[in-house]
Structure formats: C-alpha cells, structure tokens
Write a protein that holds these residues in place. Sequence first.
Motif, PDB file in Angstrom:
ATOM      1  N   PHE A   1       0.811  -1.008   0.037  1.00  0.00           N
ATOM      2  CA  PHE A   1       0.385   0.521   0.241  1.00  0.00           C
ATOM      3  C   PHE A   1       1.024   0.963  -0.136  1.00  0.00           C
ATOM      4  CE2 PHE A   1      -3.309  -2.933   1.935  1.00  0.00           C
ATOM      5  CZ  PHE A   1      -4.410  -2.440   1.094  1.00  0.00           C
TER       6      PHE A   1
ATOM      7  N   ALA B   1       0.825   4.336  -2.473  1.00  0.00           N
ATOM      8  CA  ALA B   1       0.255   5.036  -2.602  1.00  0.00           C
ATOM      9  C   ALA B   1       2.026   6.357  -3.012  1.00  0.00           C
ATOM     10  CB  ALA B   1       0.830   5.897  -0.728  1.00  0.00           C
TER      11      ALA B   1
ATOM     12  N   ALA C   1      -3.809  12.052   2.087  1.00  0.00           N
ATOM     13  CA  ALA C   1      -2.892  10.640   1.206  1.00  0.00           C
ATOM     14  C   ALA C   1      -1.612   9.792   1.377  1.00  0.00           C
ATOM     15  CB  ALA C   1      -3.684   9.958  -0.235  1.00  0.00           C
TER      16      ALA C   1
ATOM     17  N   THR D   1      -1.347   7.265   4.241  1.00  0.00           N
ATOM     18  CA  THR D   1      -0.837   5.680   3.506  1.00  0.00           C
ATOM     19  C   THR D   1       0.475   4.791   3.907  1.00  0.00           C
ATOM     20  OG1 THR D   1      -2.520   6.072   2.491  1.00  0.00           O
ATOM     21  CG2 THR D   1      -1.088   4.116   1.616  1.00  0.00           C
TER      22      THR D   1
ATOM     23  N   TRP E   1       0.689   4.255   7.879  1.00  0.00           N
ATOM     24  CA  TRP E   1       0.321   3.335   8.275  1.00  0.00           C
ATOM     25  C   TRP E   1       0.937   1.729   7.683  1.00  0.00           C
ATOM     26  CZ3 TRP E   1      -1.624  -0.393   5.440  1.00  0.00           C
ATOM     27  CH2 TRP E   1      -2.616  -1.554   5.445  1.00  0.00           C
ATOM     28  N   GLY E   2       1.183   2.183   6.384  1.00  0.00           N
ATOM     29  CA  GLY E   2       1.944   1.044   6.143  1.00  0.00           C
ATOM     30  C   GLY E   2       3.224   0.229   6.334  1.00  0.00           C
TER      31      GLY E   2
ATOM     32  N   SER F   1      -6.913   0.195  -2.584  1.00  0.00           N
ATOM     33  CA  SER F   1      -5.932   1.128  -2.334  1.00  0.00           C
ATOM     34  C   SER F   1      -7.074   2.513  -3.498  1.00  0.00           C
ATOM     35  CB  SER F   1      -4.289   1.256  -3.370  1.00  0.00           C
ATOM     36  OG  SER F   1      -4.330   1.081  -4.585  1.00  0.00           O
TER      37      SER F   1
ATOM     38  N   VAL G   1      -7.436   6.213  -2.263  1.00  0.00           N
ATOM     39  CA  VAL G   1      -5.950   6.438  -2.132  1.00  0.00           C
ATOM     40  C   VAL G   1      -4.826   7.240  -3.646  1.00  0.00           C
ATOM     41  CG1 VAL G   1      -2.751   6.538  -1.113  1.00  0.00           C
ATOM     42  CG2 VAL G   1      -4.786   5.729  -0.168  1.00  0.00           C
TER      43      VAL G   1
ATOM     44  N   TRP H   1      -8.906   8.021  10.635  1.00  0.00           N
ATOM     45  CA  TRP H   1      -7.518   8.043  11.229  1.00  0.00           C
ATOM     46  C   TRP H   1      -6.731   7.953  11.797  1.00  0.00           C
ATOM     47  CZ3 TRP H   1      -2.591   9.193  11.637  1.00  0.00           C
ATOM     48  CH2 TRP H   1      -1.710   8.134  11.015  1.00  0.00           C
TER      49      TRP H   1
ATOM     50  N   TRP I   1      -8.795   2.855   6.172  1.00  0.00           N
ATOM     51  CA  TRP I   1      -8.619   3.136   5.765  1.00  0.00           C
ATOM     52  C   TRP I   1     -10.687   3.817   5.179  1.00  0.00           C
ATOM     53  CZ3 TRP I   1      -6.079   1.884   1.004  1.00  0.00           C
ATOM     54  CH2 TRP I   1      -5.037   1.987   1.613  1.00  0.00           C
TER      55      TRP I   1
ATOM     56  N   LEU J   1      -8.865   7.372   5.702  1.00  0.00           N
ATOM     57  CA  LEU J   1      -8.602   7.377   4.205  1.00  0.00           C
ATOM     58  C   LEU J   1      -9.461   7.626   2.543  1.00  0.00           C
ATOM     59  CD1 LEU J   1      -5.164   4.521   4.160  1.00  0.00           C
ATOM     60  CD2 LEU J   1      -5.355   7.574   4.532  1.00  0.00           C
TER      61      LEU J   1
END
Length: 276
Positions: free
Chosen positions: A48, A52, A71, A75, A78-79, A130, A133, A154, A202, A205
Amino acid sequence: MTDFPTGSFLGAVPFTLLAVVVVLGGTFLVALRLGRHAVVDVSWGLGFAAIAVAAFLASEGAGDGLISGFALVLTVVWGVRLAVHIGLRSRGHGEDPRYVELLAKAPGNPQLFALRRIYLTQGVVMWFVSLPVQVAMFTQGEANAATWVGVLLWVVGFTFETVGDLQLTRFRNDPSTRGQVLDTGLWRYTRHPNYFGDACVWWGLSLIAFSAWPGVLTILSPLLMTWLLAKGTGKPLLEKDMASRRPGYAEYVRRTSGFVPLPPKKHTVAPTGEAS
C-alpha cells in the motif's frame, strides 16, 4: 463539480500496478529463499505504501497539495508501521499454519499454486482497496469537512491498531499469561481492536478521497477492506479454533464485541443459580 484529470489518473495506473508487481514479486523470491510464504504478510502494508508513492509521483502535482499530501503520508505511515510490526512478530517463527493448510491442497506445483492463490489474490485486493488513495492524488478540489473528518478517523484507527498490537505483544511476551485470554485494555471492549483500527484507517483515507468527485465512486474499496477484516480472512480465520486452544475464550466471546468497541456484557446469574 470539480474537474478530475481522468487521463492523468489512467496514465498512472500502470505505475501503481507495477508497484504491486515489484513488491509482491520481490516478496515471492524472498519466500522461496526462506522456505516460507508467511513473509507475504509483511508486504501487505509495504504494498500500500508503494502504491501511494507511485500514484503521488505519477500525479506530478495534478491534485490538491493538502489532500494528496495527507493521502501519501498517512498511507505510508500506516503501511510501514504495520510491516515492521508483522516482521518483528513473525521473526524466528516457521511457516504460518494458514499457508501450510493451503499449500497442502495444491493440485500441482505448490510454489506456482502459492503464486496464484496467495500473491496474485493479495495483489488484486491490494490494488483495488488502494483506489481511494490513488484517486486522492489527483483530486483537484480543496480540503473540506470530509478531509478533516477523514484525518480524524485515521488517527482514531491508527491509535486503536497500534495500541492494540502493543498490548497483544506485551501479553504474548509475558510467560505468566501463557494459555490465557487477553481481556484487558482495548481488548476488553473488542476482540479485535487492531482489525477495527485497520477498518477506521481505510475509511479515514477514503473520506479524504471523498473530499471531491470522483472519490465517492471508490466506496467499494473501504467496504471490501471492512468485509475482509470482519467477515473474510481476518476475524473468522483468527477465531476458527481459538476456543479449543485457549480455555476461557468462549466466555470472552460471549461478553466481548467481535469488532466495534462496546462495553462488555455483564455476567448475570439466573434465579436457578446458573450463569447467564
């Protein structure tokens, strides 16, 4: 209605697909070298993040700077956090029982079967989820209430997921809790605070993408992610045989919400003296 650079967005699709191929293709090679496909779980968050970054670079500043910036950063944060957590958690362990069971049913070459059933499936889901995003990188409308609600959601989700993972890690590393059920902290209010947090991340986002047209068209993406976590490959698989492995888990299920945090049900006593 805000114009959307459809041509530019479609032109970025090959780059986001390439990001998926590179991440999962590289993971597959690592899995072959290590002899276990559990490493694909680490690539979930990294995939992800790569999508992004690819979408952001391909947009070349076509979208609103604040929306695309949110975004991208949210992302990636988080990823990467998720990838590091899963990597540390699985370090020193063998193959995941889920993949052992799956590959035992392989009709032919187990590695090709894994490539198709694990990596290809994960790649398709990853790219589809995704989409909000990706669209956010090209959104030309200004930040509005949906943007800020998305950021707030988020933060709530990221907090739930991170704190829940930390509490679970501490519990697992404590020898005195062996065989017991974690029912304190966030786990008192939901059996899966990390999955609930993931869903909130999610939806947050997606709300950022919903700030302008056509972000709302990607609503199926967070719906799919939520379904996977609550009804698909998340919660159901994790709880499949938990009651047989941990005494007291059935009672924990009885009193604790399965997904959305709620106050635990009280343990009442019926007039006959039996618990109810």
